[in-house]
Scaffold this motif. Structure first.
Motif, PDB file in Angstrom:
ATOM      1  N   ALA A  82      -6.908  -1.151 -15.289  1.00 55.98           N
ATOM      2  CA  ALA A  82      -5.454  -0.686 -16.150  1.00 55.98           C
ATOM      3  C   ALA A  82      -4.485   0.210 -15.419  1.00 55.98           C
ATOM      4  O   ALA A  82      -3.531   0.603 -16.022  1.00 55.98           O
ATOM      5  N   SER A  83      -4.732   0.793 -14.360  1.00 52.19           N
ATOM      6  CA  SER A  83      -3.900   1.350 -13.350  1.00 52.19           C
ATOM      7  C   SER A  83      -4.436   1.866 -12.126  1.00 52.19           C
ATOM      8  O   SER A  83      -5.379   1.465 -11.804  1.00 52.19           O
ATOM      9  N   GLY A  84      -3.200   2.090 -11.385  1.00 48.21           N
ATOM     10  CA  GLY A  84      -3.900   2.534  -9.758  1.00 48.21           C
ATOM     11  C   GLY A  84      -4.794   3.553  -9.908  1.00 48.21           C
ATOM     12  O   GLY A  84      -5.759   3.547  -9.024  1.00 48.21           O
ATOM     13  N   MET A  85      -4.629   4.527 -10.700  1.00 49.21           N
ATOM     14  CA  MET A  85      -5.619   5.587 -10.620  1.00 49.21           C
ATOM     15  C   MET A  85      -7.212   5.127 -11.172  1.00 49.21           C
ATOM     16  O   MET A  85      -8.066   5.638 -10.546  1.00 49.21           O
ATOM     17  N   GLY A  86      -7.049   4.023 -12.035  1.00 42.45           N
ATOM     18  CA  GLY A  86      -8.675   3.450 -12.355  1.00 42.45           C
ATOM     19  C   GLY A  86      -9.078   2.718 -11.240  1.00 42.45           C
ATOM     20  O   GLY A  86     -10.093   2.792 -11.135  1.00 42.45           O
ATOM     21  N   ILE A 108      -0.757  12.237   0.145  1.00 48.01           N
ATOM     22  CA  ILE A 108      -1.404  11.489  -0.593  1.00 48.01           C
ATOM     23  C   ILE A 108      -0.671  11.585  -2.031  1.00 48.01           C
ATOM     24  O   ILE A 108       0.022  12.749  -2.368  1.00 48.01           O
ATOM     25  N   TYR A 109      -0.422  10.515  -2.757  1.00 43.85           N
ATOM     26  CA  TYR A 109       0.136  10.640  -4.200  1.00 43.85           C
ATOM     27  C   TYR A 109      -0.473  11.567  -4.839  1.00 43.85           C
ATOM     28  O   TYR A 109      -1.719  12.044  -4.863  1.00 43.85           O
ATOM     29  N   GLY A 110       0.181  12.585  -5.356  1.00 42.42           N
ATOM     30  CA  GLY A 110      -0.228  13.730  -6.040  1.00 42.42           C
ATOM     31  C   GLY A 110      -1.286  13.712  -7.209  1.00 42.42           C
ATOM     32  O   GLY A 110      -2.079  14.579  -7.383  1.00 42.42           O
ATOM     33  N   THR A 151      -6.817   6.971   2.996  1.00 44.40           N
ATOM     34  CA  THR A 151      -5.394   7.152   3.417  1.00 44.40           C
ATOM     35  C   THR A 151      -4.478   6.183   2.661  1.00 44.40           C
ATOM     36  O   THR A 151      -4.924   5.347   2.013  1.00 44.40           O
ATOM     37  N   GLU A 152      -3.383   6.589   2.701  1.00 46.92           N
ATOM     38  CA  GLU A 152      -2.254   5.560   2.170  1.00 46.92           C
ATOM     39  C   GLU A 152      -1.641   5.189   3.609  1.00 46.92           C
ATOM     40  O   GLU A 152      -1.538   5.624   4.546  1.00 46.92           O
ATOM     41  N   SER A 153      -1.192   3.786   3.627  1.00 48.84           N
ATOM     42  CA  SER A 153      -0.869   3.292   4.647  1.00 48.84           C
ATOM     43  C   SER A 153       0.426   3.883   5.130  1.00 48.84           C
ATOM     44  O   SER A 153       0.674   4.279   6.076  1.00 48.84           O
ATOM     45  N   SER A 155       2.621   6.873   3.656  1.00 49.30           N
ATOM     46  CA  SER A 155       2.229   8.030   2.893  1.00 49.30           C
ATOM     47  C   SER A 155       3.350   8.371   1.866  1.00 49.30           C
ATOM     48  O   SER A 155       4.529   8.403   1.970  1.00 49.30           O
ATOM     49  N   ASN A 156       2.843   9.034   0.670  1.00 49.43           N
ATOM     50  CA  ASN A 156       3.802   9.435  -0.587  1.00 49.43           C
ATOM     51  C   ASN A 156       3.709  10.988  -0.503  1.00 49.43           C
ATOM     52  O   ASN A 156       2.748  11.551  -0.513  1.00 49.43           O
ATOM     53  N   PRO A 157       5.024  11.450  -0.275  1.00 49.97           N
ATOM     54  CA  PRO A 157       6.199  10.828  -0.378  1.00 49.97           C
ATOM     55  C   PRO A 157       6.771  10.885   1.144  1.00 49.97           C
ATOM     56  O   PRO A 157       7.844  10.334   1.348  1.00 49.97           O
ATOM     57  N   VAL A 180      -7.954   2.075   2.104  1.00 50.32           N
ATOM     58  CA  VAL A 180      -6.443   2.283   2.022  1.00 50.32           C
ATOM     59  C   VAL A 180      -5.661   1.817   0.909  1.00 50.32           C
ATOM     60  O   VAL A 180      -5.655   0.914   0.346  1.00 50.32           O
ATOM     61  N   ASP A 181      -4.931   2.883   0.422  1.00 48.90           N
ATOM     62  CA  ASP A 181      -3.815   2.483  -0.661  1.00 48.90           C
ATOM     63  C   ASP A 181      -2.695   1.945  -0.067  1.00 48.90           C
ATOM     64  O   ASP A 181      -1.773   2.748   0.748  1.00 48.90           O
ATOM     65  N   ASN A 182      -2.376   0.651  -0.440  1.00 47.08           N
ATOM     66  CA  ASN A 182      -1.274  -0.104   0.257  1.00 47.08           C
ATOM     67  C   ASN A 182      -0.192  -0.206  -0.783  1.00 47.08           C
ATOM     68  O   ASN A 182       0.669  -1.129  -0.442  1.00 47.08           O
ATOM     69  N   THR A 183      -0.171   0.698  -1.666  1.00 42.68           N
ATOM     70  CA  THR A 183       0.904   0.553  -2.733  1.00 42.68           C
ATOM     71  C   THR A 183       2.649   0.352  -2.097  1.00 42.68           C
ATOM     72  O   THR A 183       3.051  -0.151  -2.704  1.00 42.68           O
ATOM     73  N   PHE A 184       2.807   1.275  -1.246  1.00 45.75           N
ATOM     74  CA  PHE A 184       4.123   1.264  -0.693  1.00 45.75           C
ATOM     75  C   PHE A 184       4.547   0.135   0.389  1.00 45.75           C
ATOM     76  O   PHE A 184       5.543  -0.059   0.541  1.00 45.75           O
ATOM     77  N   HIS A 201      -4.327  -1.136  -4.652  1.00 48.07           N
ATOM     78  CA  HIS A 201      -2.444  -1.116  -5.235  1.00 48.07           C
ATOM     79  C   HIS A 201      -2.688  -0.315  -6.441  1.00 48.07           C
ATOM     80  O   HIS A 201      -3.371  -0.676  -7.179  1.00 48.07           O
ATOM     81  N   SER A 202      -1.517   0.344  -6.391  1.00 55.23           N
ATOM     82  CA  SER A 202      -0.980   0.526  -7.957  1.00 55.23           C
ATOM     83  C   SER A 202       0.146  -0.544  -8.021  1.00 55.23           C
ATOM     84  O   SER A 202       0.921  -0.455  -7.523  1.00 55.23           O
ATOM     85  N   LEU A 203      -0.202  -1.607  -9.148  1.00 55.06           N
ATOM     86  CA  LEU A 203       0.453  -2.705  -9.344  1.00 55.06           C
ATOM     87  C   LEU A 203       1.544  -2.464 -10.179  1.00 55.06           C
ATOM     88  O   LEU A 203       2.528  -3.247 -10.171  1.00 55.06           O
ATOM     89  N   THR A 204       1.622  -1.193 -10.435  1.00 48.16           N
ATOM     90  CA  THR A 204       2.698  -0.652 -11.390  1.00 48.16           C
ATOM     91  C   THR A 204       3.884  -0.525 -10.564  1.00 48.16           C
ATOM     92  O   THR A 204       5.087  -0.653 -11.219  1.00 48.16           O
ATOM     93  N   LYS A 205       3.864  -0.581  -9.389  1.00 53.39           N
ATOM     94  CA  LYS A 205       4.910  -0.575  -8.445  1.00 53.39           C
ATOM     95  C   LYS A 205       5.765  -1.652  -7.955  1.00 53.39           C
ATOM     96  O   LYS A 205       5.978  -2.438  -8.692  1.00 53.39           O
ATOM     97  N   PHE A 206       5.624  -2.132  -6.605  1.00 58.80           N
ATOM     98  CA  PHE A 206       6.545  -3.137  -6.109  1.00 58.80           C
ATOM     99  C   PHE A 206       5.911  -4.449  -6.602  1.00 58.80           C
ATOM    100  O   PHE A 206       6.470  -5.406  -6.969  1.00 58.80           O
ATOM    101  N   CYS A 213       4.971  -1.887 -16.880  1.00 61.41           N
ATOM    102  CA  CYS A 213       3.795  -1.570 -17.292  1.00 61.41           C
ATOM    103  C   CYS A 213       2.839  -0.862 -16.095  1.00 61.41           C
ATOM    104  O   CYS A 213       3.398  -0.745 -15.020  1.00 61.41           O
ATOM    105  N   VAL A 214       1.602  -0.397 -16.366  1.00 62.03           N
ATOM    106  CA  VAL A 214       0.836   0.418 -15.452  1.00 62.03           C
ATOM    107  C   VAL A 214      -0.487  -0.476 -15.262  1.00 62.03           C
ATOM    108  O   VAL A 214      -0.959  -0.850 -16.245  1.00 62.03           O
ATOM    109  N   ALA A 215      -0.647  -0.648 -14.039  1.00 58.62           N
ATOM    110  CA  ALA A 215      -2.040  -1.399 -13.503  1.00 58.62           C
ATOM    111  C   ALA A 215      -2.276  -1.379 -12.176  1.00 58.62           C
ATOM    112  O   ALA A 215      -1.485  -0.635 -11.428  1.00 58.62           O
ATOM    113  N   GLY A 216      -3.388  -1.744 -11.868  1.00 55.88           N
ATOM    114  CA  GLY A 216      -3.979  -1.246 -10.412  1.00 55.88           C
ATOM    115  C   GLY A 216      -4.975  -2.369 -10.084  1.00 55.88           C
ATOM    116  O   GLY A 216      -5.364  -3.569 -10.648  1.00 55.88           O
TER     117      GLY A 216
END
Ligand code: PLP
Length: 401
Positions: A82-86, A108-110, A151-153, A155-157, A180-184, A201-206, A213-216
């Motif tokens: 339901a979210s990237g955090m999920g 990493i993302y806050g 890690t994030e591939s 990093s944010n930000p 690996v969080d590959n959201t970016f 992934h946070s699918l919410t993004k790209f 919507c928010v998804a992961g």
């Protein structure tokens, strides 16, 4: 550079709906009938695959999206959440138990940072934050309690590039999971090919790309995805971050244009990064030769999709950053908003928003200064016009003469 093309994998992913519908019917049920109670018993005992029981466990629409995401990341399997955090919390809680430790990049993302720093200790899970490029320190911290390197591939930000092949070497040496969080960097970076075990992934993004919507998702081995969805022990099954099937259906449709969008985000961001650098602005963009991780990223990426849509500039002070963002919104450069991957340009000051969970002292240590403005560059067809608008705004706030 790698020659893998995830878009071809997705192109070959054809779904035929019940009536041959090109967009299969959306699951509108929370529960599913069985012709025989025995089959239901087998499913509960984990002996039966391929049939649906209850939509928190699996549902057909979510399975279509998950299978497509496994193609994207070239993993055996995936689940959607339901979210990237999920996706992140389920993964961590599946692997770790009380007394275990995680080694995590400090940039990493806050929200992930806050989960790791404030929330996981409640369950006896300790997170050691490190400079993810400092392999010696990482090896020094590893103990028999360590279970994960996170890690994030990109990093944010700060857009630092993680050396995934080297992290994979360390994690396999000590039998850890590399998450690996590959959201970016969807489509242009395939962490699995570089040795990652679990890709989030946070699918919410790209990947969704329309900020509606928010998804992961979690992409990994069949074994790990089965663990997550296990009826008696699975974190996604038992914690319940299930994605609604209507959203899964719309994300799947958007996924099919991801390759075109990523190329355009990258082309626009590269153009702006170069032009703003020429104006004397301090720009962080991994596609710039001057970016610290440019060479490393070149060694890791899939050819032909650019360097992504995220760019950061240094507006020097918080006041200037705030003023600049307000003017840019008035001048229609884009929206002053958090999040990323939208077709319009979004900008925010990470130090006071998405990364504000990170204590000030640590933010200074990692170079996350107050004047940074993070951009998610949109799909503007006339990017020259966008540049002229940004230039005018920079002039108005006195960042250029
Ligand atoms: N990972 C990264 C890199 C993010 O930027 C975000 C959200 O901003 C998340 C994870 C969390 O995803 P979500 O907001 O979909 O829960």
């Amino acid at each position: 550079m790698h020659h893998f093309d995830p878009s071809t994998e997705i192109q070959d992913y054809l779904v035929f709906g019940e009536y041959g519908d090109v967009n299969p019917s959306i699951t509108d049920s929370s529960t599913y009938t069985f012709l025989n109670p025995k089959t239901m018993e087998e499913l509960f005992a984990g002996e039966k695959e391929g049939c649906f029981l209850y939509s928190r466990h699996w549902n057909p629409t979510n399975k279509y999206l998950a299978d497509a995401l496994a193609k994207l990341e070239d993993t055996e399997a995936a689940i959607v959440t339901a979210s990237g955090m999920g996706a992140i919390s389920a993964t961590i809680l599946q692997i770790c138990q009380s007394g275990d430790e995680i080694i995590s990049s400090r940039t990493i993302y806050g929200g992930t940072y806050a989960l790791f720093k404030n929330f996981l200790p409640k369950f006896g899970i300790k997170v050691n934050f490190v400079n993810i490029s400092d392999f010696n320190s990482i090896e020094e911290i590893i103990s028999d309690k360590t279970k994960i390197i996170y890690t994030e591939s990109i990093s944010n930000p700060l857009l630092e590039i993680a050396d995934i092949p080297n992290l994979a070497k360390i994690s396999s040496k000590y039998n850890l999971k590399l998450v690996v969080d590959n959201t970016f960097s969807p489509i242009f970076l395939t962490p699995k090919h570089l040795g990652a075990d679990i890709i989030i992934h946070s699918l919410t993004k790209f990947i969704n790309g329309t900020s509606d919507c928010v998804a992961g998702c979690v992409c990994s081995s069949k074994e790990f995805i089965n663990q997550l969805t296990d009826i008696n022990n699975g974190a996604s099954m038992l914690l319940g971050p299930v994605l609604d099937s209507y959203r899964a259906a719309s994300i799947l449709k958007n996924l099919h244009s991801l390759h075109i969008r990523m190329k355009k985000h990258g082309e626009n961001a590269q153009f702006l990064a170069e032009k703003l650098t020429e104006l004397g602005i301090k720009v962080f963009y991994p596609g710039l030769k001057t970016h610290k991780g440019h060479q490393l990223l070149n060694e890791m990426i899939n050819e032909g999709f650019g360097y992504g849509g995220m760019m950061v500039i240094d507006a020097q002070t918080k006041d200037k950053a705030d003023e600049l963002m307000m003017i840019m919104q008035q001048e229609k450069v884009g929206y002053l908003a958090v999040s990323l991957g939208y077709f319009k340009t979004l900008f925010s000051a990470p130090g006071h928003s998405t990364s504000s969970e990170i204590p000030e002292e640590e933010r200074i240590q990692m170079g996350l200064t107050d004047g940074l403005v993070r951009f998610s560059i949109g799909l503007d067809n006339n990017i020259e016009k966008t540049f002229e608008r940004i230039k005018k705004c920079l002039f108005t706030v006195g960042l250029i003469k």
